[in-house]
Design a protein around this motif. Structure first.
Motif, PDB file in Angstrom:
ATOM      1  N   ASN A 165       0.831  -1.210   0.000  1.00  0.00           N
ATOM      2  CA  ASN A 165       0.000   0.000   0.000  1.00  0.00           C
ATOM      3  C   ASN A 165       0.865   1.259   0.000  1.00  0.00           C
ATOM      4  O   ASN A 165       0.564   2.242  -0.690  1.00  0.00           O
ATOM      5  N   GLU A 285     -11.125   1.624   8.372  1.00  0.00           N
ATOM      6  CA  GLU A 285      -9.844   2.004   8.969  1.00  0.00           C
ATOM      7  C   GLU A 285      -9.781   1.694  10.462  1.00  0.00           C
ATOM      8  O   GLU A 285      -8.690   1.592  11.028  1.00  0.00           O
ATOM      9  N   LYS A 368      -2.867   8.091   6.360  1.00  0.00           N
ATOM     10  CA  LYS A 368      -3.343   6.726   6.196  1.00  0.00           C
ATOM     11  C   LYS A 368      -2.790   5.918   7.362  1.00  0.00           C
ATOM     12  O   LYS A 368      -1.816   6.315   8.022  1.00  0.00           O
TER      13      LYS A 368
END
Length: 382
Positions: A165, A285, A368
């Motif tokens: 990612n 998340e 993130k």
């Protein structure tokens, strides 16, 4: 994830910024289908209109179809073809055509497949093709990483997934700068210059001053357009809580009705996490954020959740906290996008977050979970 998504606008939950007044103009699409193997039934057209995602559809008559609609300026659109089967039923195809609409007459001629089309009458579409072609090398880099991600996902290798990612994020970041950023600098008078700037900066602008400088190079009529004014509003909102500034203090009630002040977290790092029970990406998340909280909370790291849940939906908020097993304090006034704290921080989409240092300064935003993990490891060690 499809490769084509790397050059598409990402779908996010966005604050409904009030539409600005502007004259709308008509567009017309006249299409012709040549040598299509299956019998076409309808053509579907998806494009943004008046702050909404709008869908129109028309019948195919013989081999021709026509759309008439209104837009306020050049917009990106996706077109799909629906086929009629021998049993009389219809079936949607993955044969998709992405075009850029602009006011005036546009002609589309498809040969063999819908995606294999020639588009004329739209300079915006010609410019968009340049961006698509420039993205190919980046797509080529991403392709093997996507396959590697699938392998790690099957193996339940979270560390491997995070690593991939991060690599993909770096490629996309470079692509945004190399393609979209440079396109705006080199082509400020292009009909898709504002679109390119929107892609480059994203909804949650991390560098509003840079956005403002690039925006100032666009033609006056583009700046005054509905989308132009909306972009300026996003710049103003992003400037409310920039990195390096003191985080705006606030007091809001938790799930038990007790007031919680951000200032009470002084002396430690705290992540102010804007989310909502109805926000799918936020909920996705949460497991990773819980894992980081459990790992670093004993070192002093904390999280303060601010929910943008809707009036009368407190139970949804409580159920989400319980289901996701969130161990930190959560506050809300249950006023949806009118949440007082969200307005202070210029929130236009969720999830959004702000990492605040022990002195109350914002040191990072919109991290993130893998980026947050890297940041926390640098602060506290592994």
């Amino acid at each position: 994830m499809k490769l084509r998504s790397i050059v598409q606008v990402l779908a996010v939950f966005i604050f409904p910024i009030t539409a600005m007044a502007q004259d709308e103009m008509q567009f017309r699409i006249e299409g012709k289908l040549d040598n299509i193997t299956k019998q076409p039934d309808r053509i579907l057209l998806y494009y943004p209109y008046r702050e909404q995602n709008y869908m129109d559809s028309v019948d195919v008559k013989g081999s021709k179809y026509r759309f008439d609609g209104m837009i306020s300026g050049p917009v990106r659109a996706d077109m799909y073809i629906r086929y009629k089967n021998s049993d009389g039923k219809t079936d949607m195809s993955n044969d998709v055509l992405t075009v850029f609409l602009q006011p005036g007459n546009i002609t589309i001629t498809s040969s063999g497949t819908f995606a294999n089309s020639t588009v004329t009458g739209s300079r915006a579409n010609d410019e968009f093709k340049k961006i698509q072609q420039a993205a190919v090398p980046y797509q080529t880099q991403v392709a093997p990483l996507m396959e590697q991600y699938k392998t790690y996902a099957q193996e339940k290798n979270k560390a491997g997934q995070q690593q991939v990612n991060s690599q993909i994020a770096e490629i996309k970041k470079k692509m945004m700068a190399d393609i979209y950023g440079n396109y705006v600098k080199q082509n400020p008078n292009s009909p898709i210059a504002l679109f390119a700037l929107q892609q480059y900066e994203g909804v949650n602008m991390k560098h509003p001053d840079n956005s403002s400088q690039l925006f100032a190079t666009l033609p006056a009529d583009v700046q005054a357009s509905r989308d132009g004014q909306k972009f300026q509003q996003l710049i103003r909102m992003a400037r409310q809580a920039p990195v390096g500034s003191t985080a705006p203090d606030f007091i809001q009630n938790d799930t038990l009705g007790n007031p919680v002040a951000l200032s009470s977290y002084r002396g430690n790092y705290v992540l102010v996490d804007f989310w909502a029970s109805w926000c799918g990406p936020c909920r996705a998340e949460n497991p990773a954020l819980v894992e980081l909280y459990n790992k670093y909370n004993s070192h002093g790291f904390n999280v303060l959740g601010v929910s943008l849940d809707k009036p009368g939906e407190m139970q949804n908020w409580l159920d989400a906290i319980n289901k996701d097993k969130l161990p930190w304090k959560n506050v809300s006034d249950l006023q949806f996008w009118n949440n007082v704290v969200a307005k202070k921080y210029g929130i236009v989409s969720v999830p959004q977050n702000f990492l605040i240092d022990p002195n109350g300064k914002i040191v990072a935003r919109d991290l993130k979970m893998d980026e947050l993990g890297t940041k926390l490891a640098s602060l506290y060690g592994n």
